[in-house]
Enzyme design. Structure first.
Site, short mmCIF file in Angstrom:
data_model
loop_
_atom_site.label_atom_id
_atom_site.label_comp_id
_atom_site.label_asym_id
_atom_site.label_seq_id
_atom_site.Cartn_x
_atom_site.Cartn_y
_atom_site.Cartn_z
N LYS A 268 0.81 -1.23 0.00
CA LYS A 268 0.00 0.00 0.00
C LYS A 268 0.84 1.28 0.00
O LYS A 268 0.39 2.29 -0.55
CB LYS A 268 -0.96 0.01 1.20
CG LYS A 268 -2.12 -0.96 1.03
CD LYS A 268 -3.12 -0.82 2.16
CE LYS A 268 -4.21 -1.86 2.03
NZ LYS A 268 -5.25 -1.75 3.05
N ASP A 304 -10.01 2.78 2.13
CA ASP A 304 -10.09 2.15 3.47
C ASP A 304 -10.71 3.11 4.48
O ASP A 304 -11.52 2.73 5.31
CB ASP A 304 -8.68 1.76 3.96
CG ASP A 304 -8.16 0.49 3.30
OD1 ASP A 304 -8.98 -0.29 2.80
OD2 ASP A 304 -6.93 0.30 3.29
P1 NAP Z 1 0.25 -3.66 9.42
O1 NAP Z 1 0.60 -2.43 8.69
O2 NAP Z 1 1.13 -4.86 9.32
O3 NAP Z 1 0.08 -3.27 10.98
C1 NAP Z 1 -0.17 -4.27 11.93
C2 NAP Z 1 -0.31 -3.64 13.32
O4 NAP Z 1 -0.63 -4.70 14.23
C3 NAP Z 1 0.96 -2.97 13.82
O5 NAP Z 1 0.63 -1.78 14.50
C4 NAP Z 1 1.52 -4.02 14.79
O6 NAP Z 1 2.23 -3.45 15.85
C5 NAP Z 1 0.26 -4.61 15.35
N1 NAP Z 1 0.50 -5.97 15.87
C6 NAP Z 1 0.84 -7.05 15.15
N2 NAP Z 1 0.99 -8.11 16.00
C7 NAP Z 1 0.75 -7.64 17.26
C8 NAP Z 1 0.77 -8.24 18.55
N3 NAP Z 1 1.07 -9.52 18.69
N4 NAP Z 1 0.46 -7.46 19.61
C9 NAP Z 1 0.15 -6.15 19.47
N5 NAP Z 1 0.14 -5.52 18.26
C10 NAP Z 1 0.43 -6.28 17.17
O7 NAP Z 1 -1.21 -4.18 8.99
P2 NAP Z 1 -2.44 -3.31 8.48
O8 NAP Z 1 -2.42 -3.23 7.01
O9 NAP Z 1 -2.48 -2.06 9.26
O10 NAP Z 1 -3.66 -4.27 8.87
C11 NAP Z 1 -4.06 -4.45 10.21
C12 NAP Z 1 -5.34 -5.28 10.27
O11 NAP Z 1 -6.40 -4.59 9.61
C13 NAP Z 1 -5.21 -6.63 9.58
O12 NAP Z 1 -5.73 -7.63 10.40
C14 NAP Z 1 -6.07 -6.52 8.34
O13 NAP Z 1 -6.70 -7.73 8.02
C15 NAP Z 1 -7.10 -5.50 8.78
N6 NAP Z 1 -7.66 -4.80 7.60
C16 NAP Z 1 -8.98 -4.95 7.37
C17 NAP Z 1 -9.56 -4.35 6.26
C18 NAP Z 1 -11.02 -4.50 6.03
O14 NAP Z 1 -11.49 -4.20 4.90
N7 NAP Z 1 -11.78 -4.92 7.02
C19 NAP Z 1 -8.77 -3.56 5.40
C20 NAP Z 1 -7.40 -3.42 5.68
C21 NAP Z 1 -6.85 -4.05 6.79
P3 NAP Z 1 3.80 -3.07 15.72
O15 NAP Z 1 3.83 -1.70 15.14
O16 NAP Z 1 4.29 -3.11 17.12
O17 NAP Z 1 4.43 -4.10 14.85
#
Ligand code: NAP
Length: 460
Positions: A268, A304
């Site tokens: 992204k 989003d």
């Molecule tokens: P990302 O950029 O990889 O960010 C992931 C976040 O989760 C980071 O802040 C990370 O913290 C945190 N995290 C991961 N493992 C963790 C743990 N064990 N304990 C605490 N924090 C943890 O991912 P993203 O693109 O933002 O996506 C995040 C979620 O949103 C995903 O599950 C995705 O499926 C969902 N999403 C949904 C939609 C929808 O249409 N519903 C659209 C987009 C995304 P750190 O910074 O400490 O690593």
């Protein structure tokens, strides 16, 4: 198949349409002429005596009455600003955008009797309307033809050539099939893609769309978008391009002349460097999840944030906590601040929360501060709770019934956090709500058509 020409006035739609209808031996309809014939008035008279709204009403009626048979149709410059017109025009059609530079447009308009649409001098009117209408033209068209340096005959011939041979080389389509074969795609989906790209189902006018990501196999977008294309009678196919290298997959997509891309993890942010224009929401969030192509140009958007804002629009001004600091969290903070909420970012890695809060102007705090904040809205933007993970970002004893809990994770829709929140009496919003709403906004960028959220939900 109907061939529909759209674009700004003065790009030669009527003349090219007439020539094309001769070349292809098909009937020709010019919607502006049809309006004049059915109303018994010139468009100039209609605009002067009744105003633009009256003209648009006539235009809608004429477009609704167009027959589905094979023909060439030329539309007025503002017709595709109306999503209902676009849905009607797109059914069983290939949509062709004619583009011309400002100078050529001005010279053509100066020679015509068409009325001005604003009180501005012509040069400024053209500049202002071109910029306002550009996103509508880009979305409503399947292919874009730059008429610069070509006469109408040459433009008509280039469209006829496209209609008979398409715009992607057989070797490119073969390369895409090989790419899909190596990506571990489901056998049924692969067979369908192969047939549409290189088999009996291929037609020169087929448009391709894809989700790009790594992984991309879990995405629910292909069945949803393919069902929408079929419902609206659009000859298009949506597939998955899974690859860790964003540059490689964009190169392949450009060679295939895809019309649109959904972008998912981890591309992204990286994709932004490959785009020609990025809308201001996406630029502020720092992530693009939607790309639309028009000719050689690639436009980036973020939908989003719309998928997060719309389900909680009733909580304007509330106190919100966003857990996470990645791409989804940035869209969440942007969406909630757009609703004038007071937003605090909590994240495992403190520096990322600080960065995000500084960039978008929210507060930040350590994860352990949750219990002291008593928010009205909690948004989970971490991957905790996503299959097969069974964890939740908030201990259940910290949830209270006054809270609204929105989990962006949507596989499964019923996450551990949503279950805990329901048990605590909270209002809950599953990640499928975000998915559906961002997908509807994305479909509008892809096609110019507005899909009712309820209808899309039924397809999921
Ligand atoms: P990302 O950029 O990889 O960010 C992931 C976040 O989760 C980071 O802040 C990370 O913290 C945190 N995290 C991961 N493992 C963790 C743990 N064990 N304990 C605490 N924090 C943890 O991912 P993203 O693109 O933002 O996506 C995040 C979620 O949103 C995903 O599950 C995705 O499926 C969902 N999403 C949904 C939609 C929808 O249409 N519903 C659209 C987009 C995304 P750190 O910074 O400490 O690593």
């Amino acid at each position: 198949m109907r061939i529909v020409l759209c674009g700004f006035r003065g790009t030669g739609k009527t003349e090219v349409g007439r020539l094309l209808s001769h070349l292809l031996d098909l009937p020709f309809t010019d919607t502006d002429l049809q309006i004049e014939q059915t109303s018994g008035m010139t468009i100039h008279e209609m605009m002067r005596t009744h105003g633009e709204a009256y003209f648009r009403e006539h235009e809608r009626k004429v477009i609704a009455s167009l027959r589905p048979e094979e023909s060439v149709i030329s539309t007025g410059g503002g017709a595709v600003m109306d999503p209902d017109n676009v849905a009607r025009l797109r059914r069983g059609s290939v949509m062709i955008l004619l583009e011309a530079d400002e100078k050529a447009i001005r010279e053509r308009i100066e020679r015509s009797t068409r009325p001005p649409l604003t009180t501005l001098p012509l040069r400024e009117e053209i500049r202002m309307l071109l910029s306002a209408r550009e996103p509508f033209y880009v979305s409503a068209s399947d292919i874009c033809i730059n008429t610069h340096g070509k006469n109408s005959n040459e433009v008509a011939l280039s469209i006829a050539h496209f209609l008979s041979t398409g715009d992607s080389a057989p070797a490119t389509r073969e390369q895409v099939v090989q790419f899909l074969e190596m990506s571990g795609m489901d056998a049924g989906e692969l067979e369908e893609a192969r047939d549409l790209l290189t088999g009996d189902a291929y037609t020169p006018i087929s448009r391709f769309y894809a989700v790009i990501g790594y992984p991309a196999m879990q995405s629910k977008s292909p069945p949803l978008f393919n069902a929408l294309f079929s419902h609206y009678g659009i000859p298009a196919f949506y597939t998955r391009l899974q690859h860790p290298d964003c540059g490689a997959v964009i190169h392949l997509a450009r060679n295939l002349h895809v019309k649109g891309l959904s972008v998912t993890i981890p591309h992204k942010s990286a994709i932004m460097a490959s785009l020609d224009r990025i809308d201001h929401h996406a630029a502020k969030i720092g992530a693009v999840n939607t790309v639309v192509f028009c000719g050689d140009r690639a436009y980036g958007f973020n939908t989003d944030w719309i998928g997060i804002r719309d389900p909680v629009h009733d909580l304007r001004g509330a106190r919100a906590v966003v857990i996470g600091a990645g791409g989804a969290a940035a869209a969440a903070v942007y969406a909630l601040m757009n609703l004038q909420m007071e937003v605090t970012v909590l994240n495992r890695t403190k520096e990322r929360a600080e960065d995000l809060a500084r960039r978008l102007g929210s507060h930040h705090a350590p994860l352990s501060a949750f219990g002291t904040l008593a928010p009205d809205l909690v948004v989970n933007a971490t991957s905790l709770g996503m299959d097969p993970d069974r964890r939740t970002p908030v201990p259940k004893e910290l949830l209270s019934k006054e809270m609204t809990v929105f989990d962006l994770v949507y596989t499964p829709p019923d996450t551990p956090l949503i279950r805990d929140a329901r048990a605590a009496g909270c209002r809950t919003i599953p990640g499928t709500e975000m998915f559906i709403r961002q997908a509807c906004a994305q479909f509008r960028h892809f096609t110019g058509i507005v899909v009712p959220v309820e209808f899309a939900r039924g397809l999921l």
